[in-house]
Scaffold this active site. Structure first.
Site, mmCIF file in Angstrom:
data_model
loop_
_atom_site.group_PDB
_atom_site.id
_atom_site.type_symbol
_atom_site.label_atom_id
_atom_site.label_comp_id
_atom_site.label_asym_id
_atom_site.label_seq_id
_atom_site.Cartn_x
_atom_site.Cartn_y
_atom_site.Cartn_z
ATOM 1 N N CYS A 113 0.815 -1.228 0.000
ATOM 2 C CA CYS A 113 0.000 0.000 0.000
ATOM 3 C C CYS A 113 0.845 1.273 0.000
ATOM 4 C CB CYS A 113 -0.944 0.012 1.189
ATOM 5 S SG CYS A 113 -2.008 -1.422 1.213
ATOM 6 N N HIS A 253 -3.369 7.142 2.652
ATOM 7 C CA HIS A 253 -3.745 5.853 2.071
ATOM 8 C C HIS A 253 -5.130 5.497 2.602
ATOM 9 C CE1 HIS A 253 -4.030 1.743 1.000
ATOM 10 N NE2 HIS A 253 -3.791 1.285 2.212
ATOM 11 N N ASN A 283 -10.152 -0.121 -0.219
ATOM 12 C CA ASN A 283 -8.689 -0.059 -0.149
ATOM 13 C C ASN A 283 -8.117 -0.582 -1.467
ATOM 14 O OD1 ASN A 283 -5.974 -0.495 0.324
ATOM 15 N ND2 ASN A 283 -6.254 -1.467 2.317
HETATM 16 O O1 UT7 Z 1 -3.860 -1.220 3.616
HETATM 17 C C1 UT7 Z 1 -2.754 -1.771 4.216
HETATM 18 C C2 UT7 Z 1 -2.784 -1.806 5.691
HETATM 19 N N1 UT7 Z 1 -4.027 -2.315 6.179
HETATM 20 C C3 UT7 Z 1 -4.621 -1.704 7.160
HETATM 21 O O2 UT7 Z 1 -4.164 -0.681 7.614
HETATM 22 C C4 UT7 Z 1 -5.864 -2.344 7.693
HETATM 23 C C5 UT7 Z 1 -5.839 -2.317 9.168
HETATM 24 N N2 UT7 Z 1 -6.919 -3.022 9.796
HETATM 25 C C6 UT7 Z 1 -8.216 -2.681 9.738
HETATM 26 O O3 UT7 Z 1 -8.610 -1.822 8.996
HETATM 27 C C7 UT7 Z 1 -9.143 -3.325 10.713
HETATM 28 O O4 UT7 Z 1 -8.406 -4.099 11.630
HETATM 29 C C8 UT7 Z 1 -10.224 -4.237 10.058
HETATM 30 C C9 UT7 Z 1 -11.269 -3.393 9.374
HETATM 31 C C10 UT7 Z 1 -9.583 -5.175 9.061
HETATM 32 C C11 UT7 Z 1 -10.945 -5.060 11.117
HETATM 33 O O5 UT7 Z 1 -11.493 -4.210 12.124
HETATM 34 P P1 UT7 Z 1 -11.233 -4.502 13.667
HETATM 35 O O6 UT7 Z 1 -11.979 -3.494 14.424
HETATM 36 O O7 UT7 Z 1 -9.750 -4.574 13.888
HETATM 37 O O8 UT7 Z 1 -11.914 -5.887 13.863
HETATM 38 P P2 UT7 Z 1 -11.274 -7.280 14.345
HETATM 39 O O9 UT7 Z 1 -10.412 -7.856 13.283
HETATM 40 O O10 UT7 Z 1 -10.709 -7.110 15.712
HETATM 41 O O11 UT7 Z 1 -12.566 -8.172 14.445
HETATM 42 C C12 UT7 Z 1 -13.613 -7.894 15.384
HETATM 43 C C13 UT7 Z 1 -14.723 -8.876 15.193
HETATM 44 C C14 UT7 Z 1 -14.253 -10.333 15.159
HETATM 45 O O12 UT7 Z 1 -15.250 -11.129 15.793
HETATM 46 P P3 UT7 Z 1 -15.072 -11.596 17.325
HETATM 47 O O13 UT7 Z 1 -13.804 -12.377 17.336
HETATM 48 O O14 UT7 Z 1 -15.006 -10.342 18.121
HETATM 49 O O15 UT7 Z 1 -16.298 -12.400 17.549
HETATM 50 C C15 UT7 Z 1 -14.227 -10.670 13.697
HETATM 51 O O16 UT7 Z 1 -14.400 -12.035 13.451
HETATM 52 O O17 UT7 Z 1 -15.349 -8.654 13.923
HETATM 53 C C16 UT7 Z 1 -15.415 -9.888 13.203
HETATM 54 N N3 UT7 Z 1 -15.351 -9.597 11.772
HETATM 55 C C17 UT7 Z 1 -16.429 -9.307 11.028
HETATM 56 N N4 UT7 Z 1 -17.739 -9.245 11.345
HETATM 57 C C18 UT7 Z 1 -18.588 -8.903 10.355
HETATM 58 C C19 UT7 Z 1 -14.247 -9.530 10.973
HETATM 59 N N5 UT7 Z 1 -14.602 -9.210 9.726
HETATM 60 C C20 UT7 Z 1 -15.956 -9.070 9.735
HETATM 61 C C21 UT7 Z 1 -16.889 -8.728 8.749
HETATM 62 N N6 UT7 Z 1 -18.180 -8.665 9.098
HETATM 63 N N7 UT7 Z 1 -16.537 -8.463 7.479
#
Ligand code: UT7
Length: 326
Positions: A113, A253, A283
């Site tokens: 990215c 980004h 993204n």
């Molecule tokens: O571009 C290059 C660099 N990339 C980034 O900078 C991306 C950085 N990361 C992010 O943007 C975020 O971490 C995400 C958007 C990918 C995820 O958000 P988060 O607030 O960090 O969520 P998480 O991964 O901690 O997941 C929280 C919960 C989990 O469920 P439990 O374990 O709490 O029951 C996931 O399984 O959300 C669940 N989850 C979803 N639920 C509904 C993960 N993806 C989804 C989804 N829909 N699509």
């Protein structure tokens, strides 16, 4: 003193929109979750047969037309991408061929990215050294081809598109004031596409283990991104003797609205001075900054003499910033 100045920009996104409502039917997710956690409403998906070099071509053609120059005046073409048409040749070579730019050397850069800003760093160095005068720099991605449409952790995030900028040497006051690039391979596992390289060459096993798709440990990546970007943007300002109030537009980004807002808030920059299009584009990795830059430039959000601050964070890990005087 020679400086690299942006002569023109262009961008292109495929016409097919993939909405959160459609994703709700594909994986266990919701529009509410995607909007709250990422800020993304929809993303664009390349048509069948529409490849990364085709997206790059459309963006580059617009940039060339706007500059009123022909492709044979280009000395170099750099394409930042992690989703090139093929491992060999470079996507930049396909682009050179389609643009008919026989005088340009062409190669790709992989910094995920942060790729466009890594490319800007190389462009800046080539121009400042006097080696090249006119360079086409493109960020282009067909991420949808490497997205695991069964993995809700990643498939809601990515989109396809391309952005281009033509830079040329100037001895005037405007142009690239600074570019800073950084990497830390310690964290390579946070974001990768494991299959198809020499570590996991093409095999039935790699396919069965879904190794040809992008993997991301989102939450860990998120935390490091917020921490790292905070320091990165403050360092960029300090290096240029600028204050956050001098920045007309922050062009980050486009990975996550919460990351973008955290960085803007740390700088004390209101969201009206931040370029955001991830709600519409998702993204797009290396394409995200040049698409946002082109949108800002072509809609009058950047004016002559404005200072803009660009920042990126991505797989590698890599991160980078640039300050440009328009
Ligand atoms: O571009 C290059 C660099 N990339 C980034 O900078 C991306 C950085 N990361 C992010 O943007 C975020 O971490 C995400 C958007 C990918 C995820 O958000 P988060 O607030 O960090 O969520 P998480 O991964 O901690 O997941 C929280 C919960 C989990 O469920 P439990 O374990 O709490 O029951 C996931 O399984 O959300 C669940 N989850 C979803 N639920 C509904 C993960 N993806 C989804 C989804 N829909 N699509």
């Amino acid at each position: 003193m020679l400086r690299a100045r942006i002569l023109s920009t262009g961008s292109y996104v495929p016409s097919r929109r993939l909405t959160n409502a459609e994703l709700e039917k594909m994986v266990d997710t919701s529009d509410k979750w995607i909007m709250e956690r990422t800020g993304i409403k929809e993303r664009r998906i390349a048509a069948e047969g529409e490849n990364t070099s085709d997206l790059a071509y459309e963006a580059s053609k617009t940039a060339l037309d706007r500059a009123g120059i022909s492709a044979d005046s280009l000395d170099l073409i750099i394409v930042a991408t992690i989703t090139g048409d093929m491992p060999i040749p470079a996507t930049a070579c396909f682009l050179q061929h389609r643009l008919n730019a026989p005088n340009a050397a062409a190669f790709d850069i992989n910094a995920a990215c942060s790729g466009f800003l890594f490319g800007l760093s190389a462009t800046n160095a080539y121009i400042k050294s006097g080696m090249y005068k006119r360079i086409l720099l493109v960020g282009a991605e067909a991420l949808s081809r490497f997205t695991d449409w069964e993995d809700r952790n990643t498939c809601v995030l990515f989109g396809d598109g391309a952005g281009a900028a033509i830079l040329e040497a100037t001895d005037g006051p405007s142009g690239v004031m600074s570019v800073d690039i950084h990497s830390d391979g310690t964290y390579w596992e946070l974001l990768n596409l494991p299959g198809g390289g020499s570590k996991h060459p093409p095999s039935k096993e790699a396919e069965a283990n879904r190794m040809y798709y992008i993997k991301m440990k989102g939450n860990e990546t998120f935390k490091i991104a917020v921490r790292t970007l905070e320091k990165l943007v403050l360092d960029a300002l300090q290096k240029n003797n600028l204050d956050a109030s001098d920045i007309a537009l922050l062009i980050p980004h486009q990975a996550n609205l919460r990351i973008i807002s955290a960085t803007a808030s740390r700088l004390g920059i209101g969201m009206e001075r931040v370029m955001v299009n991830l709600d519409r584009c998702g993204n797009t990795s290396a394409a995200s900054i040049p698409i946002a830059l082109d949108e800002a430039a072509s809609t009058g959000r950047i004016k002559e003499d404005d200072y803009i601050l660009l920042e990126a964070f991505g797989g590698g890990l890599t991160w980078a910033s640039a300050v440009i005087r328009w």
